[in-house]
Write an enzyme that holds these catalytic residues in place. Sequence first.
Site, short mmCIF file in Angstrom:
data_model
loop_
_atom_site.label_atom_id
_atom_site.label_comp_id
_atom_site.label_asym_id
_atom_site.label_seq_id
_atom_site.Cartn_x
_atom_site.Cartn_y
_atom_site.Cartn_z
CB THR A 1 121.46 107.92 -25.15
OG1 THR A 1 120.49 108.89 -25.54
CG2 THR A 1 121.36 107.67 -23.66
CB VAL A 2 124.26 103.82 -26.04
CG1 VAL A 2 125.17 102.68 -25.62
CG2 VAL A 2 122.83 103.58 -25.57
CD GLU B 1 125.77 91.52 -20.42
OE1 GLU B 1 126.53 90.55 -20.37
OE2 GLU B 1 124.56 91.46 -20.12
N GLY C 1 119.92 96.69 -20.43
CA GLY C 1 120.80 97.87 -20.29
C GLY C 1 122.05 97.55 -19.50
CB ILE D 1 120.87 94.06 -15.80
CG1 ILE D 1 119.97 95.13 -15.21
CG2 ILE D 1 120.86 92.79 -14.97
CD1 ILE D 1 118.49 94.73 -15.21
N GLY E 1 109.34 112.53 -20.85
CA GLY E 1 110.48 111.91 -21.52
C GLY E 1 110.71 110.47 -21.14
CD GLU F 1 111.82 106.57 -27.84
OE1 GLU F 1 111.84 107.52 -28.64
OE2 GLU F 1 112.83 106.07 -27.33
CE LYS G 1 115.25 95.74 -24.31
NZ LYS G 1 114.66 96.80 -23.47
N GLY H 1 119.48 103.86 -20.16
CA GLY H 1 120.16 105.07 -19.69
C GLY H 1 121.61 105.09 -20.13
P1 NAP Z 1 120.43 107.83 -30.10
O1 NAP Z 1 120.58 108.64 -28.86
O2 NAP Z 1 119.30 108.13 -31.01
O3 NAP Z 1 121.82 107.93 -30.90
C1 NAP Z 1 121.96 107.41 -32.19
C2 NAP Z 1 123.32 107.85 -32.71
O4 NAP Z 1 123.56 107.22 -33.95
C3 NAP Z 1 123.42 109.36 -32.98
O5 NAP Z 1 124.68 109.82 -32.64
C4 NAP Z 1 123.17 109.49 -34.49
O6 NAP Z 1 123.87 110.56 -35.07
C5 NAP Z 1 123.77 108.18 -34.98
N1 NAP Z 1 123.07 107.69 -36.16
C6 NAP Z 1 121.85 107.15 -36.24
N2 NAP Z 1 121.57 106.80 -37.50
C7 NAP Z 1 122.63 107.15 -38.25
C8 NAP Z 1 122.95 107.07 -39.63
N3 NAP Z 1 122.09 106.54 -40.50
N4 NAP Z 1 124.15 107.52 -40.04
C9 NAP Z 1 125.02 108.05 -39.15
N5 NAP Z 1 124.79 108.15 -37.82
C10 NAP Z 1 123.60 107.72 -37.39
O7 NAP Z 1 120.31 106.27 -29.74
P2 NAP Z 1 120.67 105.57 -28.36
O8 NAP Z 1 119.58 105.79 -27.37
O9 NAP Z 1 122.08 105.88 -27.98
O10 NAP Z 1 120.55 104.01 -28.77
C11 NAP Z 1 121.53 103.39 -29.54
C12 NAP Z 1 121.31 101.88 -29.53
O11 NAP Z 1 121.40 101.41 -28.19
C13 NAP Z 1 119.93 101.42 -30.04
O12 NAP Z 1 120.07 100.22 -30.73
C14 NAP Z 1 119.14 101.22 -28.76
O13 NAP Z 1 118.10 100.27 -28.88
C15 NAP Z 1 120.23 100.67 -27.85
N6 NAP Z 1 119.97 100.86 -26.42
C16 NAP Z 1 119.72 102.11 -25.95
C17 NAP Z 1 119.49 102.28 -24.60
C18 NAP Z 1 119.24 103.64 -24.03
O14 NAP Z 1 119.09 103.77 -22.82
N7 NAP Z 1 119.22 104.70 -24.83
C19 NAP Z 1 119.51 101.17 -23.74
C20 NAP Z 1 119.80 99.91 -24.27
C21 NAP Z 1 120.02 99.76 -25.62
P3 NAP Z 1 123.60 112.11 -34.68
O15 NAP Z 1 124.07 112.24 -33.26
O16 NAP Z 1 124.38 112.89 -35.62
O17 NAP Z 1 122.11 112.27 -34.79
N1 HSE Z 2 112.91 101.36 -24.70
C1 HSE Z 2 113.59 100.49 -23.78
C2 HSE Z 2 112.82 100.41 -22.46
C3 HSE Z 2 114.99 100.98 -23.44
O1 HSE Z 2 111.85 101.16 -22.25
O2 HSE Z 2 113.20 99.59 -21.65
C4 HSE Z 2 116.09 100.38 -24.22
O3 HSE Z 2 116.08 98.99 -24.29
#
Ligand code: NAP
Ligand code: HSE
Length: 435
Positions: free
Chosen positions: A12-13, A126, A131, A133, A184, A187, A202, A306
């Site tokens: 996602t990110v 940041e 997220g 903000i 969705g 989790e 956080k 997001g």
């Molecule tokens: P995600 O959608 O699950 O993406 C994870 C990515 O990392 C995927 O591309 C995955 O590869 C790769 N990956 C994970 N483990 C791996 C490994 N062992 N070796 C190689 N590649 C690996 O996660 P996300 O939602 O983007 O979140 C990423 C980070 O941002 C997390 O720390 C989360 O807490 C933080 N975050 C997320 C959000 C949000 O809105 N999603 C908001 C704030 C902070 P594949 O694509 O091949 O599976």
């Molecule tokens: N799981 C977090 C939330 C999103 O529900 O706010 C990423 O920090």
Amino acid sequence: MAFKIGLLGLGTVGTGTAQILLNPQGRHPLLQEIEIHRVGVRDLDKSRSVQLPDGILTTYLEEIVNDPEVDIVVEVMGGLEPARTLILKAISSGKHVVTANKAVIARYGDEIFTAANQAGVYVMLEAAVGGGIPVIQPLKQSLGVNRIHAVTGIVNGTTNYILTRMQTEKGEFADILADAQQLGYAEADPSADVDGLDAADKIAILASLAFGGRIKLSDVYCEGIRGVSATDIAYAEKLGFVIKLLAIAKQDRQATAKAPEALQVRVHPTMVPLAHPLASISGVYNAIVVEGEPIGQVMFFGPGAGMGPTASAVVSDIMNVVAVLKSGGQPAKLHPLLSCSHQHYCTIAPMQELVTRFYARFLTYDRPGVIGKLGTSFGNHHVSLESIVQTGFHGTLAEIVVVTHDVREGNFRQALDEIRSLDAIDSIPSILRVL
Ligand code: NAP
Ligand code: HSE
């Protein structure tokens, strides 16, 4: 010459980050000087919604953090390992790091920032809190001259979404959670969110920045929202409150000359007065109120997660590092407003020393003198009551709701122990702190 990014993760990110970097038109001109050099993923065959230059995807993430051409490693893979190890390897290879990973920073921030300071590189985060903000840089820079008294936030969108729906639909936690999972918004394994662990990570990060010291995650009191019931949400409404999962870091009012730094750092469901700015934050949104001297009260509000919002924060960190590198910042001389300089751990006040108002709901046998006995037990432990009402019946049991004045938590808990031993008491289904 472009600044080269090694992206760890294209979920996602990572996808949002790549989309911004690959479409720099109309954004800050510095983005045109940034190039995605390598991207690390787990599965090369997965279909991707961003078109990357040929040959830059790899599953060998170590190659990215060791690649001499990479200037900045962007860790958006999540999880503790191998994320922590890759961040440390990137630092030891002299790379700057941008991460969205609050779990790694809250647990291993000490190790990571010590290594970064020794290596003369930046670690930027940041996106780890709130997220999209901007709140990390404002705490480091724009608000840096203030004496911060409190940081109070709704920093978890999933729980705010569930509590908002419980409030508007009068639903129970388990039903709304199940629906949120289907839609969705939550989790499949919701515990990091609903048990308050994500919010604890956080607030540990925000407290560290606001109060200028490191925070041990194990010192952060953490209580999630599984125990919040539709009954309490209805009472909250009647009493002029709304229930929110708050993450709070506050200079302890009991701080003494001997322990001037004692902080409260806590996460728990809280009765928030309707007039408070956080009361109106609904759904998946996040908001953080910072109070300090001389600024007063400032609120940061926006999308706490997001693809686009989180990537906005990630790329702003990349841009800040590039700006410093371009203006001649030398690794040996880290910019003091972008790096982390504090070394000591903050002293965290134990919860029994917290002074706050409480709401408690009692189920009692309907006998003469029960309210009097409750009042006496509270009085025995110096707990002063703001209101006490018998509002209805659950079968043969009377329901009594109490709101206290500000009391020491230790005294309130002692009073509850005494009340539990009273013959007239059936149970105490809920206890909530009041903001
Ligand atoms: P995600 O959608 O699950 O993406 C994870 C990515 O990392 C995927 O591309 C995955 O590869 C790769 N990956 C994970 N483990 C791996 C490994 N062992 N070796 C190689 N590649 C690996 O996660 P996300 O939602 O983007 O979140 C990423 C980070 O941002 C997390 O720390 C989360 O807490 C933080 N975050 C997320 C959000 C949000 O809105 N999603 C908001 C704030 C902070 P594949 O694509 O091949 O599976
Ligand atoms: N799981 C977090 C939330 C999103 O529900 O706010 C990423 O920090």
